[in-house]
Design a protein around this motif. Structure first.
Motif, short mmCIF file in Angstrom:
data_model
loop_
_atom_site.label_atom_id
_atom_site.label_comp_id
_atom_site.label_asym_id
_atom_site.label_seq_id
_atom_site.Cartn_x
_atom_site.Cartn_y
_atom_site.Cartn_z
N UNK A 317 -51.40 -47.91 -72.56
CA UNK A 317 -49.96 -47.98 -72.35
C UNK A 317 -49.45 -46.61 -71.96
N UNK A 318 -48.67 -46.57 -70.90
CA UNK A 318 -47.99 -45.34 -70.52
C UNK A 318 -46.55 -45.46 -71.02
N UNK A 319 -46.16 -44.61 -71.94
CA UNK A 319 -44.86 -44.70 -72.60
C UNK A 319 -43.85 -43.89 -71.80
N UNK A 320 -42.84 -44.56 -71.32
CA UNK A 320 -41.86 -43.98 -70.40
C UNK A 320 -40.81 -43.17 -71.15
N UNK A 321 -40.36 -42.08 -70.52
CA UNK A 321 -39.18 -41.32 -70.95
C UNK A 321 -39.26 -40.85 -72.40
N UNK A 322 -40.41 -40.31 -72.79
CA UNK A 322 -40.58 -39.86 -74.17
C UNK A 322 -39.61 -38.73 -74.51
N UNK A 323 -39.34 -37.86 -73.55
CA UNK A 323 -38.41 -36.75 -73.82
C UNK A 323 -37.05 -37.26 -74.25
N UNK A 324 -36.59 -38.36 -73.66
CA UNK A 324 -35.28 -38.90 -74.02
C UNK A 324 -35.27 -39.42 -75.45
N UNK A 325 -36.44 -39.72 -75.99
CA UNK A 325 -36.54 -40.19 -77.36
C UNK A 325 -36.58 -39.03 -78.34
N UNK A 326 -37.20 -37.93 -77.94
CA UNK A 326 -37.46 -36.83 -78.87
C UNK A 326 -36.22 -35.99 -79.16
N UNK A 327 -35.30 -35.92 -78.20
CA UNK A 327 -34.17 -35.00 -78.32
C UNK A 327 -32.85 -35.77 -78.44
N UNK A 328 -32.12 -35.50 -79.50
CA UNK A 328 -30.83 -36.15 -79.72
C UNK A 328 -29.80 -35.75 -78.66
#
Length: 640
Positions: A317-328
């Motif tokens: 699985x390639x997980x999309x937009x991880x940066x958008x999840x990590x930073x509030x």
């Protein structure tokens, strides 16, 4: 019409007390076995068990073509205090259209919702779910038994990224996309012949807007009906596996669309998403953000990930937009985000979710990989959770993509002033398990195609693109190339058209595709080019300082001391004669790849197949080679 007694019996078969407890605790990761619509036998006939999570509902009923979409006829019953509503409808079987009619406790809100756990849905713009099963006779046993070696960190991973709806189309039938079954054999044979080891599909999960390319997902357990049934997708993956090709699926747990039939405001409350818009709404994409701190949401998402790995035999699985999840504060202005409990910008709930996601995947499926599309310097994305990492198997190297394309677009006369764009990556190359992506994002929205980005006349454009691919395969990391790039499509990608296949009738484009195929084969055949992709012991610079000539030279090393490959790249349109580099041993060095060979559309300059090293020390090594470097070229030479 109520089925009180019968529903309670069937409900107890479907949900144990442990099931309900684990779900509410956030640790039930096979919810697809329990929630949703499951055909069963009822009194010797057909029936379907329906269940849905709607804890703030006053009532829930199943509506569909079997009852005239009448919300008063087939009411579901609550399962204790779990928030789950369940029941059986006799006479309903596979192929039946249905939705859940939810009446909220709040403000009399009523809505018809697609089933979050449906296995199949109508083709948009229609939005009903369809009772379905997952029965399929898989024929990929040999692949599944041995896929660990194909997906290992030491294996050659060369990924062909595909948007299924625009790879090929049937122009004579209204420009329609090919379906899963129609694509299976042509795609498998093409990818195999081009030498790629894996296909990565842009999201195939159900999505209401075709133009989102799948990145606005509504069906986390349902493949897109644009291309066929669940069994049709299984057939596609099965055929790819039978051709020795792995399958990676893009998966989007970072956000979801606001369509009324979807997950948003599901039971009259913000159930799946955060209630506060500073946490629960994504301004870039006009979408909702999952509430990763809610137990049941974590169960939902991790169950979805495992579902695609188990029910569809996906290899990663390639997980999309991880940066958008990590930073509030991702893509938010000052005052538009809420700090965490310690006053920081890190999304602690999302971090916990991602770590648990990867732990559960690798515990159950140690022979697959997860890939993070993460664009920041967040540390240890692809390091184990016990070390403090996020637990992904690999991470896209977005910095390499940006720096390299910026460099390659320069007129070669200016490249010497930007030499660090080529060399900077090796300062961090082994901090993560990297994949080098030349992805779909770089060939849309006016950015032009890869070939179109290259400077110079047509000959130089093709030579530059061959050089770019050669440089990419020389680098220590796994590789990814978006469809169309392998043969030099002139136009940027359009999701509502097909690739410019007619170009393959022209020699420069056919030569470019042959170059990519030969790169892929050498990458797989030469241990020095893949065994230590993610190990600093597998790489040495020979000379990274020749900015004046815009030349770099490097050494790739396998685990055996016999496996050595030298790569030399000349980034100017000027041939370099008698160019000397140091090498670690004497003897013959065979030219195994030369991007300037005539078969690829080059000018035919080279080193007549081999060069003998002489005992003249250079670059800190005991021997040296004197080479002819063609213009805008990549040379690969192997010792022995």
């Amino acid at each position: 019409m109520h089925y009180g007694q019968d529903m309670t019996i069937a409900e107890s078969r479907r949900f144990s007390e442990d099931d309900l407890h684990l779900f509410n605790e956030g640790t039930h990761f096979r919810l697809f076995d329990k929630l949703g619509a499951h055909p069963i036998e009822v009194n010797g006939g057909i029936g379907t068990h329906f269940s849905v999570w709607a804890p703030n509902a006053e009532s829930v009923s199943v509506v569909g073509d079997f009852n005239g979409w009448d919300a008063s006829r087939h009411m579901l019953q609550p399962s204790g205090s779990s928030g789950i509503w369940a029941g059986v409808v006799p006479g309903v079987g596979k192929g039946t259209l249905y939705k859940y009619h939810i009446r909220s406790r709040h403000n009399g809100y009523r809505v018809d919702k697609t089933d979050p756990f449906s296995f199949f849905n109508e083709i948009p713009p229609k939005t009903a779910s369809i009772v379905w099963d997952l029965n399929y006779d898989w024929q990929d046993g040999a692949w599944m038994a041995g896929r660990r070696k194909h997906n290992a960190l030491e294996a050659p991973l060369s990924i062909y990224e595909v948007h299924l709806g625009s790879w090929r189309r049937v122009l004579a039938e209204g420009n329609r996309s090919l379906g899963y079954r129609e694509l299976a054999v042509p795609l498998a044979e093409y990818v195999r012949d081009a030498g790629f080891t894996h296909v990565e599909f842009l999201p195939l999960m159900d999505h209401p807007f075709f133009g989102s390319w799948g990145y606005q997902t509504t069906g986390y357990f349902a493949p897109s009906g644009f291309y066929g049934t669940p069994q049709d997708l299984m057939f596609l993956i099965d055929v790819l596996h039978q051709h020795g090709i792995g399958v990676i699926l893009d998966w989007v747990p970072s956000h979801f669309p606001t369509d009324e039939h979807g997950l948003g405001f599901f039971d009259g409350t913000h159930l799946y998403e955060h209630a506060h818009p500073h946490q629960g709404y994504h301004p870039d994409w006009n979408t909702f953000v999952f509430n990763y701190g809610r137990n049941e949401v974590r169960s939902f998402l991790i169950s979805s990930a495992l579902f695609w790995l188990e029910a569809y035999h996906a290899d990663g699985l390639r997980v999309d937009a991880v940066a958008s999840m990590l930073y509030l504060d991702y893509s938010r202005k000052e005052g538009e985000w809420i700090p965490n409990q310690y006053g920081g910008r890190e999304n602690l709930d999302a971090i916990g979710f991602l770590r648990r996601l990867n732990e559960e995947i690798y515990q159950r499926h140690p022979d697959v990989q997860t890939f993070a599309e993460e664009s920041t310097a967040w540390p240890m994305v692809s390091r184990p959770t016990y070390m403090g990492g996020l637990g992904f198997g690999m991470k896209w190297d977005m910095g390499w993509m940006h720096d390299t394309l910026e460099y390659m677009q320069l007129d070669p006369i200016y490249r010497k002033f930007h030499h660090s764009n080529l060399t900077f990556r090796l300062l961090y190359a082994f901090h993560e398990n990297f994949v080098l992506p030349l992805s779909h994002d770089e060939v849309v929205y006016g950015k032009g195609s890869l070939l179109g980005k290259m400077p110079g006349d047509d000959w130089q454009k093709f030579a530059n693109l061959r050089l770019l691919f050669g440089y990419m395969f020389a680098q220590p990391a796994k590789k990814l190339l978006f469809m169309g790039g392998e043969f030099g499509q002139w136009s940027e990608w359009a999701h509502d058209g097909e690739l410019e296949w007619q170009l393959l009738k022209e020699a420069p484009h056919a030569g470019l595709r042959q170059w990519v195929a030969d790169l892929n084969r050498a990458y797989g055949a030469e241990p020095a080019l893949h065994e230590r992709d993610l190990d600093p012991a597998g790489f040495e610079w020979i000379d990274c300082h020749d900015a004046e000539a815009s030349v770099i030279s490097l050494l790739r090393k396998g685990k055996s001391t016999d496996d050595l490959v030298v790569v030399v790249c000349n980034f100017t349109p000027v041939p370099r004669l008698n160019y000397r580099i140091g090498v670690p041993r004497g003897g013959r060095w065979r030219e195994i790849l030369n991007s300037d060979a005539r078969i690829y559309g080059g000018s035919g300059w080279g080193n007549q197949g081999a060069v003998d090293a002489v005992p003249v020390p250079l670059h800190g090594r005991s021997h040296s080679l004197t080479l002819t470097l063609p213009a805008l070229s990549a040379l690969f030479l192997k010792s022995g």
